[in-house]
Enzyme design. Structure first.
Site, PDB file in Angstrom:
ATOM      1  N   TRP A 101       0.813  -1.224   0.000  1.00 30.99           N
ATOM      2  CA  TRP A 101       0.000   0.000   0.000  1.00 30.99           C
ATOM      3  C   TRP A 101       0.838   1.262   0.000  1.00 30.99           C
ATOM      4  CZ3 TRP A 101      -4.256  -0.866  -2.161  1.00 30.99           C
ATOM      5  CH2 TRP A 101      -4.942  -2.064  -1.952  1.00 30.99           C
ATOM      6  N   ASP A 171      -1.713   6.650   6.104  1.00 27.57           N
ATOM      7  CA  ASP A 171      -2.808   5.791   5.654  1.00 27.57           C
ATOM      8  C   ASP A 171      -3.101   4.819   6.793  1.00 27.57           C
ATOM      9  OD1 ASP A 171      -4.398   3.790   4.570  1.00 27.57           O
ATOM     10  OD2 ASP A 171      -3.078   3.372   2.862  1.00 27.57           O
ATOM     11  N   LYS A 195     -12.325  -1.733   6.186  1.00 24.23           N
ATOM     12  CA  LYS A 195     -11.627  -2.717   7.011  1.00 24.23           C
ATOM     13  C   LYS A 195     -12.206  -2.695   8.440  1.00 24.23           C
ATOM     14  CE  LYS A 195      -8.905  -3.098   3.376  1.00 24.23           C
ATOM     15  NZ  LYS A 195      -8.078  -2.064   2.794  1.00 24.23           N
TER      16      LYS A 195
HETATM   17  C1  LIG Z   1      -7.397  -1.670   1.505  1.00 25.11           C
HETATM   18  C2  LIG Z   1      -6.321  -0.664   1.630  1.00 25.11           C
HETATM   19  C3  LIG Z   1      -6.139   0.368   0.699  1.00 25.11           C
HETATM   20  C4  LIG Z   1      -6.980   0.486  -0.543  1.00 25.11           C
HETATM   21  O1  LIG Z   1      -8.239   0.930  -0.219  1.00 25.11           O
HETATM   22  P1  LIG Z   1      -9.343   1.220  -1.369  1.00 25.11           P
HETATM   23  O2  LIG Z   1     -10.435   1.806  -0.530  1.00 25.11           O
HETATM   24  O3  LIG Z   1      -9.679  -0.081  -1.987  1.00 25.11           O
HETATM   25  O4  LIG Z   1      -8.774   2.188  -2.320  1.00 25.11           O
HETATM   26  C5  LIG Z   1      -5.150   1.297   0.929  1.00 25.11           C
HETATM   27  N1  LIG Z   1      -4.353   1.220   2.008  1.00 25.11           N
HETATM   28  C6  LIG Z   1      -4.485   0.224   2.912  1.00 25.11           C
HETATM   29  C7  LIG Z   1      -3.570   0.191   4.086  1.00 25.11           C
HETATM   30  C8  LIG Z   1      -5.472  -0.740   2.759  1.00 25.11           C
HETATM   31  O5  LIG Z   1      -5.598  -1.720   3.660  1.00 25.11           O
END
Ligand SMILES: *Cc1c(COP(=O)(O)O)cnc(C)c1O
Length: 359
Positions: A101, A171, A195
């Site tokens: 990511w 993030d 999540k």
């Molecule tokens: C799932 C995830 C993403 C991507 O998220 P989307 O909403 O599908 O764009 C980005 N960063 C992390 C840490 C993730 O777990």
């Protein structure tokens, strides 16, 4: 019968939340229409949304000089929006490559400006993180970026760098509200909600309000954080269903002890699985034990045939989502906030039995 859900995302939601949604999807609290049929301006949506934003602030302890709002486009859109807004022309931003990511975020940022990679985990196959105390921002860095929990690699920052005046951006898609966080040490925290916070669709943005003065000029409307913040994310139609689910999930988190309560749950659940791994020479964790994730637990078996067998037998036992991400293989159990302790106990017991039968 509900299955035991260990998917990495979209992922398990609290049963109480799903039930509330079911009860109200047709007629929201007797008002004669569904939340997904209501205007996003004024009325029942906005009342619910205001409560959602207030809950989020309270549960995470977000200071007053931060704006909180939700956007669409997933966490992935932020990989573009952040450098587009904050990476100064001719300047530099600091990125880590600690897994899939943060790597994707760095790749997008490098298309829009100069980046400095302050940590590259490629050689270790993304199994470790830098010591937070060693992390320093470049001179005149626009910001320093990290991913607090690498969902695919299963590594999680346990403490964060202190980098002085340089804005720190994180993030936190896959560990938001799984533990308390000192929001004031970040300039921006963001993530997809699917999540730990609700059904897919919304992306949460927590942004310190001095950041607007650092934005590049002439941003197009959707790229402009100030425009979104001014209208608490209602500049355009927000993902209303997703936000409703987030509101109810936040209620559930509060009823279960808030961020502290989630941390206790996360420690208890992840310890059950890591204990099995650590007391076995059959299961193996590929991850630096100082940084292993409490949300996404990655583990391996002696060979791939056994891993396939583990996946298929666990499925038969009612456990879903234990196959590792296709890019890394192996096995992964995602133990997000809403994953019940009972299910984790059953997984731990299943692992021990599988070891006995296949060793
Ligand atoms: C799932 C995830 C993403 C991507 O998220 P989307 O909403 O599908 O764009 C980005 N960063 C992390 C840490 C993730 O777990």
């Amino acid at each position: 019968m509900r299955k035991m859900n260990f998917f990495a995302g979209p992922s398990v939601m609290p049963v109480e939340v799903l039930k509330k949604m079911e009860e109200n999807i047709f007629d929201f609290e007797g008002q004669g229409l569904s939340m997904v049929e209501a205007s996003h301006r004024g009325g029942m949506f906005e009342k619910m949304y205001d409560e959602c934003l207030a809950s989020f602030r309270e549960l995470l302890g977000i200071p007053d000089n931060y704006d909180v709002f939700f956007l669409g486009g997933g966490a992935t859109l932020q990989f573009t929006m952040i450098p587009n807004a904050f990476l100064k022309k001719g300047g530099v931003a600091d990125y880590c490559k600690t897994g899939t990511w943060s790597n994707k975020a760095a790749v997008d940022a490098a298309k829009l400006g100069n980046i400095n990679v302050y940590f590259d985990g490629t050689a270790s196959k993304f199994t470790t993180l830098p010591d937070p105390a060693s992390v320093k921002a470049s001179k005149d860095s626009s910001y320093l970026y990290l991913c607090s929990n690498e969902t695919i690699g299963g590594i999680e920052w346990q403490a964060f760098p202190h980098i002085g005046e340089t804005p720190l951006i994180a993030d936190m898609s896959s560990d938001i509200l799984s533990r308390p966080v000192d929001v004031s040490s970040f300039a921006m925290i963001y993530g997809g909600v699917q999540k730990n916070l609700g059904p897919a669709g919304a992306t949460f943005i927590i942004l310190r309000n001095d950041m607007y003065s650092r934005m590049n000029p002439n941003l197009t409307a959707y790229m402009d954080y100030a425009l979104h913040a001014k209208d608490k994310g209602l500049y355009n139609t927000p993902p209303v269903f997703s936000i409703w689910g987030v509101k109810l999930t936040l209620d559930w988190i509060r009823a279960n002890g808030g961020a502290e309560g989630m941390l206790e749950r996360a420690i208890e659940k992840s310890s059950l699985i890591y204990d099995v791994i650590d007391h076995s020479d059959f299961f193996r964790s590929p991850v630096d034990s100082r940084y292993r994730s409490r949300m996404n637990l990655v583990f391996r078996l002696p060979n791939e045939e056994l891993e396939e067998k583990f996946v298929s037998e666990s499925k038969k036992a009612g456990m879903l989502g234990l196959k590792g991400h296709r890019s890394v293989g192996g096995l992964r159990a995602s133990l997000y906030n809403a994953c019940p302790l009972e299910d984790v106990k059953k997984l731990a017991a299943f692992m021990k039995e599988f070891e006995k039968a296949n060793k």
